[in-house]
Design a protein around this motif. Structure first.
Motif, PDB file in Angstrom:
ATOM      1  N   GLU A  68       0.943  -1.394   0.198  1.00 51.65           N
ATOM      2  CA  GLU A  68      -0.030  -0.047   0.058  1.00 51.65           C
ATOM      3  C   GLU A  68       0.897   1.246   0.074  1.00 51.65           C
ATOM      4  O   GLU A  68       0.508   2.237  -0.450  1.00 51.65           O
ATOM      5  CB  GLU A  68      -0.926   0.037   1.204  1.00 51.65           C
ATOM      6  N   ARG A  84       3.969   3.499  -1.034  1.00 49.41           N
ATOM      7  CA  ARG A  84       4.567   3.954  -2.416  1.00 49.41           C
ATOM      8  C   ARG A  84       6.011   4.177  -2.172  1.00 49.41           C
ATOM      9  O   ARG A  84       6.272   5.044  -1.060  1.00 49.41           O
ATOM     10  CB  ARG A  84       3.743   5.290  -2.857  1.00 49.41           C
ATOM     11  N   ASN A  92       6.722   5.007  -9.248  1.00 53.10           N
ATOM     12  CA  ASN A  92       5.695   3.841  -9.723  1.00 53.10           C
ATOM     13  C   ASN A  92       5.780   2.666  -9.166  1.00 53.10           C
ATOM     14  O   ASN A  92       5.140   1.597  -9.763  1.00 53.10           O
ATOM     15  CB  ASN A  92       5.526   4.029 -11.267  1.00 53.10           C
ATOM     16  N   ASN A 116       5.711   0.211  -5.305  1.00 53.35           N
ATOM     17  CA  ASN A 116       5.495   0.155  -4.028  1.00 53.35           C
ATOM     18  C   ASN A 116       6.752  -0.308  -3.252  1.00 53.35           C
ATOM     19  O   ASN A 116       7.586  -0.633  -3.851  1.00 53.35           O
ATOM     20  CB  ASN A 116       4.181  -0.425  -3.664  1.00 53.35           C
ATOM     21  N   TYR A 131      -0.834   4.986  -1.519  1.00 54.12           N
ATOM     22  CA  TYR A 131      -1.378   4.766  -2.885  1.00 54.12           C
ATOM     23  C   TYR A 131      -2.752   4.916  -3.066  1.00 54.12           C
ATOM     24  O   TYR A 131      -3.365   4.997  -3.888  1.00 54.12           O
ATOM     25  CB  TYR A 131      -1.240   3.318  -3.357  1.00 54.12           C
TER      26      TYR A 131
END
Lengths: 183, 157
Positions: free
Chosen positions: B46, B48, B54, B56, B99
């Protein structure tokens, strides 16, 4: 009314075009720092040049402080290094280093070979202080004012142009605030 | 002959060694129980990575992601709740690390914009449909038109 509706798609298209076009020139890597206006975090770290010497927040001098995050693995740090040496001559602020995710030997060599612009460089091998500062890469430079409040985070190498545009006005601002307080 | 054998051997080596190797960060964290492990996996998915934007935390190879994974692990070991860990990250890296952005006055457009647009579209469609008169399909042809039609059909034959 009908005529207005007929042009609606065009208007929407142009509006969307403007928004997206603006997006093209935005830099996705320049994130706002979540720490602006917050006090500089507490820390306790050894310095690069001496594993036995531990520094804390209390070791930062009064006045304006610049904290520069660097690492020998970071090419842009090398680019800005000569300008940092230049900056270290200034009496308006003191410059500190935060060596991030590095090897002590390499960092010591770097300072010996290229010159050491910092009052001291804290050795943050585990990235503890860097994490508390929200650092995600190097170089990054923080401006901390007389009261110990973080005023700015700049990501990327500093040169004379960046300094004039990004830092000089803020330093002047902080100096003004200092004068106002003493009055 | 020997050359050929060697070349063949080397060539076949090419295929043998062509096993796909996936570089994915593997940390060796040990968890007291399955629940903590699941929570760790969920959190790192969840959150980032601030550097490689782009990815995680779970996917990223960057040093900062490794540091943050370790921090998540340590916070879990300290018995921190998920929400506290997320707060810890947001305090340092801003809303960017999420995210799934939080619902706040800044993200209303993000959360409710699509639904509003859909509603807007539905209203437009209804308005347009109502305005248009029903298509008159059963309009009788005049005598002249019937003649014309017959002529055309005849020509075809």
């Amino acid at each position: 009314m009908n005529k207005v509706i007929r042009f609606l798609p065009l208007v929407l298209f142009v509006a969307l075009g403007i928004v997206l076009f603006r997006g093209l020139s935005l830099d996705p890597t320049s994130l706002p720092s979540a720490l602006i206006g917050k006090p500089f975090p507490e820390f306790s770290l050894a310095v690069v040049n001496d594993a036995q010497r531990t520094v804390t927040k209390a070791d930062l001098k009064s006045g304006i402080k610049l904290v520069n995050v660097w690492g020998t693995w970071c090419p842009s740090c090398r680019v800005e290094h000569s300008f940092l040496l230049e900056l270290s001559k200034s009496k308006r602020f003191s410059l500190y280093g935060l060596n991030y995710d590095d090897e002590r030997g390499l960092a010591q060599q770097w300072l010996a070979r290229l010159g050491d612009p910092y009052e001291f460089s804290a050795f943050d091998e585990q990235g503890k202080l860097s994490m508390n500062l929200g650092v995600y890469a190097a170089p990054e430079t923080f401006v901390v004012d007389d009261l110990g409040i973080i005023r700015k985070r700049f990501a990327g190498p500093i040169d004379a142009r960046v300094w004039r545009r990004e830092f000089e006005p803020l330093i002047i601002q902080i100096e003004k605030e200092r004068k106002q307080r003493s009055n | 002959m020997l050359h050929k054998v060697i070349v063949l051997a080397l060539f076949s080596l090419l295929f043998i060694s062509n096993v796909p190797v996936y570089a994915s960060p593997v940390d060796t964290y040990e968890f007291q129980n399955e629940v903590t492990k699941t929570r760790f996996n969920a959190l790192t998915k969840e959150l980032r990575c601030p550097k490689c934007q782009n990815q995680n935390l779970a996917d990223s190879n960057s040093p900062i992601a490794a540091d943050l994974r370790r921090e998540v692990y340590e916070l879990l070991q300290q018995g921190k709740a998920d929400i506290e860990i997320v707060d810890f990250m947001v305090k340092r890296y801003g809303d960017f690390v999420l995210y799934r952005p939080r619902v706040s006055s800044l993200t209303y457009v993000l959360w409710f914009g699509p639904a509003l647009l859909l509603l807007f579209g539905v209203i437009i469609v209804i308005v347009i449909l109502r305005k248009k008169p029903a298509v008159q399909s059963e309009q009788a042809l005049s005598a002249e038109q019937k003649n014309q039609l017959n002529n055309i059909l005849k020509d075809k034959e």
